[in-house]
Scaffold this active site. Structure first.
Site, PDB file in Angstrom:
ATOM      1  N   GLN A  23     -20.054  12.173 -15.845  1.00  0.00           N
ATOM      2  CA  GLN A  23     -19.032  12.755 -14.959  1.00  0.00           C
ATOM      3  C   GLN A  23     -19.569  13.944 -14.167  1.00  0.00           C
ATOM      4  O   GLN A  23     -18.815  14.576 -13.433  1.00  0.00           O
ATOM      5  CB  GLN A  23     -17.823  13.216 -15.791  1.00  0.00           C
ATOM      6  CG  GLN A  23     -17.125  12.102 -16.533  1.00  0.00           C
ATOM      7  CD  GLN A  23     -16.439  11.094 -15.615  1.00  0.00           C
ATOM      8  OE1 GLN A  23     -16.247  11.333 -14.412  1.00  0.00           O
ATOM      9  NE2 GLN A  23     -16.075   9.955 -16.160  1.00  0.00           N
ATOM     10  N   LYS A  42     -20.420   5.353 -11.388  1.00  0.00           N
ATOM     11  CA  LYS A  42     -19.564   6.531 -11.245  1.00  0.00           C
ATOM     12  C   LYS A  42     -20.042   7.419 -10.098  1.00  0.00           C
ATOM     13  O   LYS A  42     -19.426   8.424  -9.782  1.00  0.00           O
ATOM     14  CB  LYS A  42     -19.533   7.326 -12.552  1.00  0.00           C
ATOM     15  CG  LYS A  42     -18.808   6.575 -13.679  1.00  0.00           C
ATOM     16  CD  LYS A  42     -18.538   7.474 -14.851  1.00  0.00           C
ATOM     17  CE  LYS A  42     -18.256   6.706 -16.118  1.00  0.00           C
ATOM     18  NZ  LYS A  42     -16.877   6.217 -16.195  1.00  0.00           N
ATOM     19  N   CYS A  89     -10.867   6.996 -23.610  1.00  0.00           N
ATOM     20  CA  CYS A  89     -12.019   6.839 -24.509  1.00  0.00           C
ATOM     21  C   CYS A  89     -12.462   8.184 -25.059  1.00  0.00           C
ATOM     22  O   CYS A  89     -13.655   8.442 -25.244  1.00  0.00           O
ATOM     23  CB  CYS A  89     -13.200   6.151 -23.819  1.00  0.00           C
ATOM     24  SG  CYS A  89     -12.803   4.516 -23.262  1.00  0.00           S
ATOM     25  N   ASP A 147     -24.822  14.122 -21.593  1.00  0.00           N
ATOM     26  CA  ASP A 147     -24.112  12.995 -21.000  1.00  0.00           C
ATOM     27  C   ASP A 147     -23.652  13.434 -19.613  1.00  0.00           C
ATOM     28  O   ASP A 147     -22.711  14.217 -19.482  1.00  0.00           O
ATOM     29  CB  ASP A 147     -22.927  12.631 -21.907  1.00  0.00           C
ATOM     30  CG  ASP A 147     -22.020  11.578 -21.287  1.00  0.00           C
ATOM     31  OD1 ASP A 147     -22.176  11.258 -20.093  1.00  0.00           O
ATOM     32  OD2 ASP A 147     -21.128  11.082 -22.006  1.00  0.00           O
ATOM     33  N   HIS A 194     -16.832  11.725 -24.847  1.00  0.00           N
ATOM     34  CA  HIS A 194     -16.404  10.339 -24.651  1.00  0.00           C
ATOM     35  C   HIS A 194     -16.883   9.562 -25.880  1.00  0.00           C
ATOM     36  O   HIS A 194     -17.899   9.919 -26.482  1.00  0.00           O
ATOM     37  CB  HIS A 194     -17.093   9.812 -23.381  1.00  0.00           C
ATOM     38  CG  HIS A 194     -16.688   8.442 -22.957  1.00  0.00           C
ATOM     39  ND1 HIS A 194     -17.244   7.316 -23.507  1.00  0.00           N
ATOM     40  CD2 HIS A 194     -15.806   8.016 -22.028  1.00  0.00           C
ATOM     41  CE1 HIS A 194     -16.706   6.249 -22.931  1.00  0.00           C
ATOM     42  NE2 HIS A 194     -15.831   6.648 -22.023  1.00  0.00           N
TER      43      HIS A 194
HETATM   44  N1  7TS Z   1     -19.599   9.461 -20.881  1.00  0.00           N
HETATM   45  C1  7TS Z   1     -18.608   9.947 -20.128  1.00  0.00           C
HETATM   46  C2  7TS Z   1     -18.416  11.432 -20.031  1.00  0.00           C
HETATM   47  C3  7TS Z   1     -17.776   9.060 -19.441  1.00  0.00           C
HETATM   48  O1  7TS Z   1     -16.801   9.546 -18.686  1.00  0.00           O
HETATM   49  C4  7TS Z   1     -17.970   7.664 -19.548  1.00  0.00           C
HETATM   50  C5  7TS Z   1     -17.058   6.672 -18.909  1.00  0.00           C
HETATM   51  C6  7TS Z   1     -19.061   7.224 -20.329  1.00  0.00           C
HETATM   52  C7  7TS Z   1     -19.834   8.153 -20.979  1.00  0.00           C
HETATM   53  C8  7TS Z   1     -19.411   5.782 -20.451  1.00  0.00           C
HETATM   54  O2  7TS Z   1     -19.915   5.326 -19.241  1.00  0.00           O
HETATM   55  P1  7TS Z   1     -20.293   3.790 -19.047  1.00  0.00           P
HETATM   56  O3  7TS Z   1     -20.615   3.681 -17.597  1.00  0.00           O
HETATM   57  O4  7TS Z   1     -21.455   3.509 -19.921  1.00  0.00           O
HETATM   58  O5  7TS Z   1     -19.072   3.017 -19.431  1.00  0.00           O
HETATM   59  N2  7TS Z   1     -15.771   7.163 -18.656  1.00  0.00           N
HETATM   60  C9  7TS Z   1     -14.685   6.434 -18.293  1.00  0.00           C
HETATM   61  C10 7TS Z   1     -13.458   7.016 -17.991  1.00  0.00           C
HETATM   62  O6  7TS Z   1     -13.233   8.216 -17.988  1.00  0.00           O
HETATM   63  N3  7TS Z   1     -12.578   6.052 -17.666  1.00  0.00           N
HETATM   64  O7  7TS Z   1     -13.214   4.871 -17.760  1.00  0.00           O
HETATM   65  C11 7TS Z   1     -14.525   5.094 -18.141  1.00  0.00           C
END
Ligand code: 7TS
Length: 411
Positions: free
Chosen positions: A208, A231, A369, A205, A128
């Site tokens: 997910q 999430k 992203c 990371d 990401h």
């Molecule tokens: N890493 C992964 C693997 C992610 O899927 C996401 C967000 C992030 C980092 C960033 O997370 P945040 O909570 O700091 O924003 N992924 C997604 C997505 O798949 N669709 O919208 C956000």
């Protein structure tokens, strides 16, 4: 013999999620955008509401009743997180805003301290943007190099390439546990074992992964693990950075302010101990209590049952989607979490997303992203259905008939 998924009562679970009972465009909501963010059970909404209606106060500073209650709730939430990911101690759990902030913290603090000119940071080709850009910024500042492990046509890490890349100059490896764009579950233990041999720390990371797989940071052998509360059925604006104590202790603070100090004079400031050294300012106290409620909810439901149900959804969706004319799934790894990214010949993903929405179906379209992943598979964008434990095969049927209509419209 009954499997975990057989004893999983999805209809009962759905009763806990108020939003799942609403309609959009006069159609029942079919929410399949869980990789972007998950919906919240009543238990989480109630925990946040109870925090504000009963114990709202600032933490770590007042001796009064409410401040003590709020401090207790916040520190108990930290322990809940600790147990959830099996971290050795609560001091190794830093509350942050989310995955993005957790990675930026490590890049700014550990990165600036330990990475210099000519050094190398390894990421994978399925990251990401939030696990790419902070490292690029650091590399730019330090004249270091970002190395990218390629992935095969299925969307899996090519370990021979990783092995070749891992060398004397490697100072950090940052990889995703599960890909948000194509669902691949990476073999983190294999990565940490190889990294350990080379004496290189690994950041994972987990954005997910935590909602879908039982996560044990000690068993994974990683040095840093980050995830977002929103999430995993918790509130937005709260997330977690786990770091090995040995590393966190040596790292400098990344933000200065209240709560992260022991004493301040204009001559010298003494920083606070872990974890407070990394938590400058008033944190998201309500968010932490909501996150703890979410993790309790997931633990009570059982991650084994959750993943059993989600894997059934994944196979059902994969099978049904592949029957559609012109549809191709991007990401066919052996081990996948409940994410299906797809393209349909001749139809732009944005049209698919917009038309599916008219049928009440929420999916995400775009590059997720993860633009380098799109590039790798030579597609500008995909449509993505991502499942949670409250989704049903019936909802997948609604998605499939919406797609059938769309394909018909464009034919
Ligand atoms: N890493 C992964 C693997 C992610 O899927 C996401 C967000 C992030 C980092 C960033 O997370 P945040 O909570 O700091 O924003 N992924 C997604 C997505 O798949 N669709 O919208 C956000």
């Amino acid at each position: 013999m009954k499997t975990a998924a057989d004893t999983f009562d999805v209809m009962k679970i759905r009763e806990d999620f108020p939003i799942l009972h609403r309609e959009v465009h006069r159609k029942p909501l079919v929410y399949l955008d869980n990789a972007a963010t998950t919906q919240k059970p009543r238990q989480v909404i109630d925990a946040v509401s109870a925090y504000y209606s009963e114990i709202n106060s600032n933490i770590h500073r007042g001796v009064h009743y409410l401040s003590e209650k709020a401090t207790h709730a916040y520190e108990e939430a930290r322990k809940t997180v600790q147990h959830f990911i099996n971290a050795p101690s609560p001091e190794e759990i830093i509350f942050v805003r989310g995955t993005t902030e957790g990675i930026n913290l490590v890049a700014s603090s550990y990165g600036r301290q330990n990475i210099g000119e000519g050094d190398e940071i390894i990421v994978s080709a399925m990251e990401h943007h939030s696990n790419i850009v902070p490292w690029q910024m650091l590399c730019e500042e330090k004249k270091a190099k970002l190395c990218v492990i390629p992935i095969n046509d299925e969307g899996e890490i090519i370990f021979e390439e990783f092995e070749k890349m891992l060398g004397k100059r490697t100072k950090l490896i940052a990889v995703t546990h599960v890909s948000n764009a194509i669902g691949t579950v990476n073999e983190i233990k294999k990565i940490t074992a190889m990294a350990q041999q080379a004496g290189v720390p690994v950041l994972v990371d987990g954005a997910q992964a935590v909602p879908h797989l039982k996560t044990d940071v000690q068993n994974l052998g990683c040095d840093f693990y980050v995830f977002s509360g929103h999430k995993i059925y918790g509130p937005t604006g709260i997330g977690v950075l786990y770091g090995r104590r040995k590393l966190l202790e040596r790292m400098p603070p990344w933000q200065g302010g209240g709560d992260m100090i022991l004493s301040v004079t204009f001559d010298k400031t003494v920083f606070n101990a872990l974890p407070y050294k990394f938590e400058a300012g008033t944190p998201h106290i309500a968010g932490a209590t909501g996150l703890a409620a979410a993790l309790d909810y997931v633990s009570r439901t059982g991650l084994e049952k959750i993943s059993g149900h989600e894997q059934q959804l994944l196979s059902y969706a994969t099978e049904k989607l592949l029957l559609l004319k012109g549809l191709r799934i991007i990401g066919t790894a052996k081990h996948k979490a409940a994410v299906v990214s797809f393209v349909i010949e001749g139809i732009h993903p944005h049209d698919i997303g917009t038309l599916a929405d008219r049928e009440g179906v929420a999916i995400r379209t775009g590059h997720h992203c993860a633009q380098p992943v799109m590039e790798r598979f030579h597609v500008p964008a995909t449509s993505r259905a991502s499942f949670a434990f409250y989704n049903t095969t019936g909802e997948i049927d609604v998605l499939v008939s919406a797609l059938e209509k769309i394909i018909h419209l464009f034919s």
